[in-house]
Every structure is written in structure tokens, then in C-alpha cells.
Design a protein around this motif. Structure first.
Motif, PDB file in Angstrom:
ATOM      1  N   ARG A  42      31.738 -43.757 -50.357  1.00  0.00           N
ATOM      2  CA  ARG A  42      31.786 -42.350 -49.921  1.00  0.00           C
ATOM      3  C   ARG A  42      32.070 -42.245 -48.428  1.00  0.00           C
ATOM      4  O   ARG A  42      32.838 -41.383 -47.988  1.00  0.00           O
ATOM      5  CB  ARG A  42      30.471 -41.650 -50.244  1.00  0.00           C
ATOM      6  CG  ARG A  42      30.310 -41.344 -51.700  1.00  0.00           C
ATOM      7  CD  ARG A  42      29.062 -40.512 -51.960  1.00  0.00           C
ATOM      8  NE  ARG A  42      28.682 -40.644 -53.343  1.00  0.00           N
ATOM      9  CZ  ARG A  42      27.625 -41.319 -53.783  1.00  0.00           C
ATOM     10  NH1 ARG A  42      26.792 -41.888 -52.927  1.00  0.00           N
ATOM     11  NH2 ARG A  42      27.379 -41.404 -55.058  1.00  0.00           N
ATOM     12  N   ALA A  43      31.455 -43.124 -47.651  1.00  0.00           N
ATOM     13  CA  ALA A  43      31.665 -43.098 -46.200  1.00  0.00           C
ATOM     14  C   ALA A  43      33.114 -43.426 -45.853  1.00  0.00           C
ATOM     15  O   ALA A  43      33.722 -42.785 -44.987  1.00  0.00           O
ATOM     16  CB  ALA A  43      30.723 -44.093 -45.514  1.00  0.00           C
ATOM     17  N   VAL A  44      33.683 -44.401 -46.548  1.00  0.00           N
ATOM     18  CA  VAL A  44      35.074 -44.775 -46.289  1.00  0.00           C
ATOM     19  C   VAL A  44      36.012 -43.636 -46.676  1.00  0.00           C
ATOM     20  O   VAL A  44      36.928 -43.299 -45.939  1.00  0.00           O
ATOM     21  CB  VAL A  44      35.439 -46.073 -47.041  1.00  0.00           C
ATOM     22  CG1 VAL A  44      36.929 -46.329 -47.017  1.00  0.00           C
ATOM     23  CG2 VAL A  44      34.682 -47.250 -46.441  1.00  0.00           C
ATOM     24  N   ARG A  45      35.767 -43.032 -47.842  1.00  0.00           N
ATOM     25  CA  ARG A  45      36.613 -41.906 -48.261  1.00  0.00           C
ATOM     26  C   ARG A  45      36.462 -40.729 -47.306  1.00  0.00           C
ATOM     27  O   ARG A  45      37.443 -40.064 -46.988  1.00  0.00           O
ATOM     28  CB  ARG A  45      36.261 -41.467 -49.678  1.00  0.00           C
ATOM     29  CG  ARG A  45      36.849 -42.358 -50.733  1.00  0.00           C
ATOM     30  CD  ARG A  45      36.743 -41.731 -52.101  1.00  0.00           C
ATOM     31  NE  ARG A  45      35.421 -41.255 -52.446  1.00  0.00           N
ATOM     32  CZ  ARG A  45      34.472 -41.983 -52.997  1.00  0.00           C
ATOM     33  NH1 ARG A  45      34.676 -43.243 -53.279  1.00  0.00           N
ATOM     34  NH2 ARG A  45      33.298 -41.454 -53.285  1.00  0.00           N
ATOM     35  N   GLY A  46      35.253 -40.465 -46.825  1.00  0.00           N
ATOM     36  CA  GLY A  46      35.029 -39.365 -45.882  1.00  0.00           C
ATOM     37  C   GLY A  46      35.744 -39.596 -44.573  1.00  0.00           C
ATOM     38  O   GLY A  46      36.340 -38.684 -43.999  1.00  0.00           O
ATOM     39  N   SER A  50      38.779 -37.239 -43.067  1.00  0.00           N
ATOM     40  CA  SER A  50      38.719 -36.606 -41.750  1.00  0.00           C
ATOM     41  C   SER A  50      39.861 -37.090 -40.861  1.00  0.00           C
ATOM     42  O   SER A  50      40.397 -36.327 -40.062  1.00  0.00           O
ATOM     43  CB  SER A  50      37.373 -36.889 -41.080  1.00  0.00           C
ATOM     44  OG  SER A  50      37.237 -38.252 -40.782  1.00  0.00           O
ATOM     45  N   ARG A  51      40.262 -38.343 -41.030  1.00  0.00           N
ATOM     46  CA  ARG A  51      41.378 -38.858 -40.245  1.00  0.00           C
ATOM     47  C   ARG A  51      42.674 -38.153 -40.660  1.00  0.00           C
ATOM     48  O   ARG A  51      43.472 -37.768 -39.832  1.00  0.00           O
ATOM     49  CB  ARG A  51      41.500 -40.366 -40.436  1.00  0.00           C
ATOM     50  CG  ARG A  51      42.564 -40.983 -39.558  1.00  0.00           C
ATOM     51  CD  ARG A  51      42.596 -42.485 -39.672  1.00  0.00           C
ATOM     52  NE  ARG A  51      42.527 -42.891 -41.059  1.00  0.00           N
ATOM     53  CZ  ARG A  51      41.980 -44.039 -41.461  1.00  0.00           C
ATOM     54  NH1 ARG A  51      41.451 -44.854 -40.590  1.00  0.00           N
ATOM     55  NH2 ARG A  51      41.957 -44.359 -42.728  1.00  0.00           N
ATOM     56  N   ARG A  52      42.861 -37.948 -41.966  1.00  0.00           N
ATOM     57  CA  ARG A  52      44.060 -37.249 -42.441  1.00  0.00           C
ATOM     58  C   ARG A  52      44.061 -35.806 -41.975  1.00  0.00           C
ATOM     59  O   ARG A  52      45.075 -35.265 -41.616  1.00  0.00           O
ATOM     60  CB  ARG A  52      44.138 -37.297 -43.967  1.00  0.00           C
ATOM     61  CG  ARG A  52      44.865 -38.519 -44.440  1.00  0.00           C
ATOM     62  CD  ARG A  52      45.192 -38.395 -45.892  1.00  0.00           C
ATOM     63  NE  ARG A  52      44.245 -39.249 -46.609  1.00  0.00           N
ATOM     64  CZ  ARG A  52      43.689 -38.957 -47.765  1.00  0.00           C
ATOM     65  NH1 ARG A  52      43.964 -37.846 -48.375  1.00  0.00           N
ATOM     66  NH2 ARG A  52      42.853 -39.787 -48.321  1.00  0.00           N
TER      67      ARG A  52
END
Length: 65
Positions: A42-46, A50-52
């Protein structure tokens, strides 16, 4: 470097196995490892979202099309 990548791959596969095992009612330690694995995911996807969003918001003004 190769050893580090192999350890990372082993950790990812082990985490995935624990997630599946925990869904089927594994022992407590498996459920803990599965929770940690899902939390990291979840942290990686979040962070990726946010980067995108940041890249999209700082476009060159052409509307992104």
C-alpha cells in the motif's frame, strides 16, 4: 549486487506466500508477515500515485492530451 537482488526477490515471494497462507488461516506469525507485506504494498502504491499526481499537476500547460 546480485545477492542483494536475490534476497529482495526471496522476501517478495515469501511475503506473497504468507499473504495466501494467512487468507487460509495460517499461524499468527504468518498473519503478521502478511500484514506487513500488504502494508508495504500500500505504501509503495501510495507513493507511486502521489508521484504521478505531482507530474500530472506540473505539466507544460497543454492539458495533458
Amino acid at each position: 549486487m546480485t545477492v542483494l537482488l536475490l534476497l529482495l526477490l526471496a522476501a517478495a515471494v515469501g511475503g506473497a506466500v504468507c499473504v495466501v497462507w494467512a487468507e487460509r488461516g495460517g499461524p499468527r506469525w504468518v498473519r503478521i508477515v502478511a500484514s506487513v507485506t500488504l502494508g508495504i504494498g500500500r505504501a509503495v502504491r501510495g507513493a507511486d500515485k502521489s508521484r504521478r499526481r505531482g507530474v500530472k499537476g506540473s505539466g507544460n500547460g497543454d492539458g495533458g492530451e
